[in-house]
Motif scaffolding. Structure first.
Motif, mmCIF file in Angstrom:
data_model
loop_
_atom_site.group_PDB
_atom_site.id
_atom_site.type_symbol
_atom_site.label_atom_id
_atom_site.label_comp_id
_atom_site.label_asym_id
_atom_site.label_seq_id
_atom_site.Cartn_x
_atom_site.Cartn_y
_atom_site.Cartn_z
ATOM 1 N N ASP A 1 45.386 40.080 46.014
ATOM 2 C CA ASP A 1 45.769 39.113 44.984
ATOM 3 C C ASP A 1 44.829 37.918 44.927
ATOM 4 N N ALA A 2 44.160 37.624 46.035
ATOM 5 C CA ALA A 2 43.262 36.480 46.100
ATOM 6 C C ALA A 2 42.278 36.712 47.242
ATOM 7 N N SER B 1 51.196 33.836 46.742
ATOM 8 C CA SER B 1 50.502 34.983 46.164
ATOM 9 C C SER B 1 51.546 36.011 45.750
ATOM 10 N N LEU C 1 45.718 31.391 57.338
ATOM 11 C CA LEU C 1 46.531 31.989 56.278
ATOM 12 C C LEU C 1 47.834 32.561 56.844
ATOM 13 N N VAL D 1 46.142 38.568 50.719
ATOM 14 C CA VAL D 1 44.955 37.747 50.462
ATOM 15 C C VAL D 1 43.812 38.312 51.291
ATOM 16 N N LEU E 1 40.126 29.269 47.714
ATOM 17 C CA LEU E 1 40.899 30.442 47.316
ATOM 18 C C LEU E 1 40.446 30.863 45.927
ATOM 19 N N ALA F 1 40.114 34.445 50.213
ATOM 20 C CA ALA F 1 39.886 33.174 50.905
ATOM 21 C C ALA F 1 38.526 33.263 51.592
ATOM 22 N N VAL G 1 48.773 33.429 41.297
ATOM 23 C CA VAL G 1 48.476 32.960 42.652
ATOM 24 C C VAL G 1 48.337 31.447 42.568
ATOM 25 N N ARG H 1 40.972 33.723 42.715
ATOM 26 C CA ARG H 1 41.908 34.672 42.119
ATOM 27 C C ARG H 1 41.313 35.221 40.823
#
Length: 251
Positions: free
Chosen positions: A176-177, A132, A149, A137, A115, A179, A123, A117
């Motif tokens: 926000d992030a 998050s 997720l 994501v 992950l 993966a 996060v 960020r």
């Protein structure tokens, strides 16, 4: 003399035409270092060695990953790579098994997801719980991390097929992030120093898992012995000194 030459040429042509052809598909985006555009990558080196060991001819068609899996489902190709395990995929394709269990010894590779960020963002990932903000994501379309997720209760933006595009969304604060498969993400971030200044990786990995060559139900029904030889060769090549040296030297 001419007749002997002609007969020899005909025998060679017959042998070539009798050679087993294995038609595979793979995603059409880069996945460093495993699969790169232009026919490069460690997966292609592995398959070339499998081809030589089994006297096969392996043809690889690059497709969007979802289409590749659909081609496998429809038996339009003999196999697809590289694929992690999912019950959904096992419904329409074969993984290498031993005593009814996944045989990790015949995997193509092991890969992790991490992950990512923006530095300092709120996060969090502690190895069990993922938190998050209001934005989703980001993840790549069709990849197995998406349902993983979602099972964590995370809203996911999987509207793009490219890891680079997912990271771009992160930089622009549209997610926000991110993966992503670790080695591909790290490669992209190394290429972009401005991204390295903005993005950080959270530990531990979200997940680490083996990836396999999937074979079609039609191929296994037609020649299960061939399927087993192919998976055996994949495992043998992965552990071979020549391939291990290629992994160590690949950039």
């Amino acid at each position: 003399m001419r007749l002997l030459v002609l007969l020899g040429w005909m025998l060679l042509m017959q042998a070539a035409s009798a050679q087993t052809v294995l038609r595979l598909c793979a995603e059409d985006e880069d996945s460093h270092p495993w699969l790169l555009k232009g026919g490069r990558g460690l997966n292609m080196l592995m398959l070339a060695a499998v081809e030589e060991r089994l006297a096969l001819r392996i043809l690889v068609e690059r497709q969007p990953w979802r289409r590749c899996l659909q081609s496998l489902r429809d038996n339009l190709v003999d196999g697809a790579f590289k694929a992690s395990f999912s019950p959904e995929r096992q419904e329409f394709a074969h993984y290498p098994l031993r005593n009814g269990q996944l045989d990790e010894g015949r995997r193509m590779l092991t890969e992790s997801y991490h992950l990512y960020r923006r530095k300092g963002a709120a996060v969090l990932w502690d190895g069990q719980n993922l938190r998050s903000g209001e934005r989703p994501v980001g993840a790549q379309a069709g990849f197995s991390i998406v349902p993983w997720l979602q099972a964590k209760g995370v809203k996911v933006d999987d509207g793009t097929r490219q890891a680079e595009a997912v990271l771009t969304k992160l930089v622009r604060e549209r997610v926000d992030a991110a993966a992503l498969q670790t080695q591909q993400a790290e490669y992209l971030i190394r290429k972009r120093p401005e991204w390295a200044a903005l993005i950080e990786r959270l530990e531990p990995p979200l997940v680490a898992k083996p990836y396999y060559l999937l074979l079609s139900r039609a191929l296994v029904a037609r020649d299960v012995a061939l399927a087993e030889r192919i998976w055996d060769a994949v495992g043998a090549v992965r552990e071979s000194p020549a391939y291990q040296q290629a992994v160590a030297e690949f950039e």
